[in-house]
Design an enzyme around this catalytic site. Sequence first.
Site, PDB file in Angstrom:
ATOM      1  N   ASP A  94       0.773  -1.139   0.057  1.00  0.00           N
ATOM      2  CA  ASP A  94      -0.151   0.027  -0.080  1.00  0.00           C
ATOM      3  C   ASP A  94       0.868   1.225   0.004  1.00  0.00           C
ATOM      4  O   ASP A  94       1.786   1.442   0.821  1.00  0.00           O
ATOM      5  CB  ASP A  94      -0.757  -0.153   1.237  1.00  0.00           C
ATOM      6  CG  ASP A  94      -1.993   1.012   1.255  1.00  0.00           C
ATOM      7  OD1 ASP A  94      -2.324   1.397   0.208  1.00  0.00           O
ATOM      8  OD2 ASP A  94      -2.514   1.274   2.404  1.00  0.00           O
ATOM      9  N   GLY A 227      -9.057   5.507   0.991  1.00  0.00           N
ATOM     10  CA  GLY A 227      -9.567   6.118   2.057  1.00  0.00           C
ATOM     11  C   GLY A 227     -11.195   6.116   2.356  1.00  0.00           C
ATOM     12  O   GLY A 227     -11.959   6.866   2.360  1.00  0.00           O
TER      13      GLY A 227
HETATM   14  P1  13P Z   1      -8.941   4.486   5.540  1.00  0.00           P
HETATM   15  O1  13P Z   1      -8.123   5.455   6.424  1.00  0.00           O
HETATM   16  O2  13P Z   1     -10.184   5.236   5.213  1.00  0.00           O
HETATM   17  O3  13P Z   1      -9.222   3.292   6.191  1.00  0.00           O
HETATM   18  O4  13P Z   1      -8.073   4.355   4.119  1.00  0.00           O
HETATM   19  C1  13P Z   1      -7.102   3.296   4.000  1.00  0.00           C
HETATM   20  C2  13P Z   1      -6.608   3.423   2.789  1.00  0.00           C
HETATM   21  O5  13P Z   1      -6.656   3.895   1.751  1.00  0.00           O
HETATM   22  C3  13P Z   1      -5.124   2.557   2.708  1.00  0.00           C
HETATM   23  O6  13P Z   1      -4.508   2.798   1.623  1.00  0.00           O
HETATM   24  O1  G3H Z   2      -3.212   4.756   3.541  1.00  0.00           O
HETATM   25  C1  G3H Z   2      -2.727   4.504   4.670  1.00  0.00           C
HETATM   26  C2  G3H Z   2      -3.048   3.446   5.598  1.00  0.00           C
HETATM   27  O2  G3H Z   2      -4.160   3.631   6.233  1.00  0.00           O
HETATM   28  C3  G3H Z   2      -1.755   2.766   6.114  1.00  0.00           C
HETATM   29  O3  G3H Z   2      -1.593   3.507   7.160  1.00  0.00           O
HETATM   30  O4  G3H Z   2       1.327   4.302   7.017  1.00  0.00           O
HETATM   31  O5  G3H Z   2      -0.192   4.263   9.040  1.00  0.00           O
HETATM   32  O6  G3H Z   2       0.230   2.063   8.400  1.00  0.00           O
HETATM   33  P1  G3H Z   2       0.058   3.663   7.843  1.00  0.00           P
HETATM   34 ZN    ZN Z   3      -4.475   4.421   0.928  1.00  0.00          ZN
END
Ligand code: 13P
Ligand code: G3H
Ligand code: ZN
Length: 332
Positions: A94, A227
């Site tokens: 991610d 998000g």
């Molecule tokens: P949220 O903060 O809305 O759960 O989004 C997560 C996300 O986009 C991880 O890449």
């Molecule tokens: O988009 C971000 C994710 O919610 C991951 O968050 O970088 O705190 O692990 P993090």
């Molecule tokens: Zn994200």
Amino acid sequence: MAVSYKELGLVTTKVMFQKSIEGGFAIPAYNFNNMEQLQSIIRGCIESDSPVILQVSSGARKYADPILLRYMALGAVEMVKASGARIPIALHLDHGDTFELCKSCIDSGFSSVMIDGSHLSFEENIELTCKVVEYAHQRDVVVEGELGVLAGIEDDVVAEKSHYTQPAEVEEFVSKTGVDSLAISIGTSHGAYKFKIKEGEQVPSLRFDILEEIEKRLPGFPIVLHGASSVLPLYVDMINQYGGRLEGAVGIPEDQLRRAAKSAVCKINIDSDGRLVATAVVRKMLTENPKEFDPRKYLGPAREELQGMIARKNKDVLGSAGQGKAIVEASE
Ligand code: 13P
Ligand code: G3H
Ligand code: ZN
């Protein structure tokens, strides 16, 4: 030594996305950093027969340890097999921010990576994304790119406004980079504070007009929504009731996500909702059981609650419930 995701029993998102477009549902991408979250995700997806994308940020990878993480993913695959269920599992990076991080994840068993060049200029984003796609595709790994910037953690310094994806840019970006999916900005944002609204006010609608325009320009192409937590009031209230202070936390209403899942949106990212469930239950358990000091006694109930939330989301919001076995069979 490099290990391929194929050796771990993982799959890419290719068939998942193809089926999600045909079937009008979205694949859930749940973030995890620890054993309990992983157990909840796997159990919730087995319970609902849902395909799943296990999603790891660079911070999560550091927290869990890259080597341990590879074995956790392998363990998840084995856990599913042992249960008799058949659900496809992808392991995804991610918000990868460098070529080196994407390469390291690909070499340690990820089947999918995101290269997030959304802060760069259009040309620099294309250049960086191309480099990752070239490396990934040689190893049958898929790549998610991003155009447009979400408000929140992705924004510069003070996060107030999103920079919506410009539909006019998507065709050139996709054809020049060769990405397999595209994350777009249509009004969602990361974290638990997605909108500033006064009491009684409605949450503003996502920009479905932008999504539709992108769909027209890229027919059948997989779109990703970041998000996308709903920031469920049940858990925000529980956190506040048991000593927390989350004031004005608001997320994306589930009916809007359901609408998005029926469109070209193939992947919906959910992290904050899981964090809120865990925090709410742990706060409640510790407050109600002040003598307790065995982590299993408060993490266990949090894990169970999260499993339930995941199974429900797959069924009621993503629409991915009941699709797991069919996707495994279609991939054979
Ligand atoms: P949220 O903060 O809305 O759960 O989004 C997560 C996300 O986009 C991880 O890449
Ligand atoms: O988009 C971000 C994710 O919610 C991951 O968050 O970088 O705190 O692990 P993090
Ligand atoms: Zn994200």
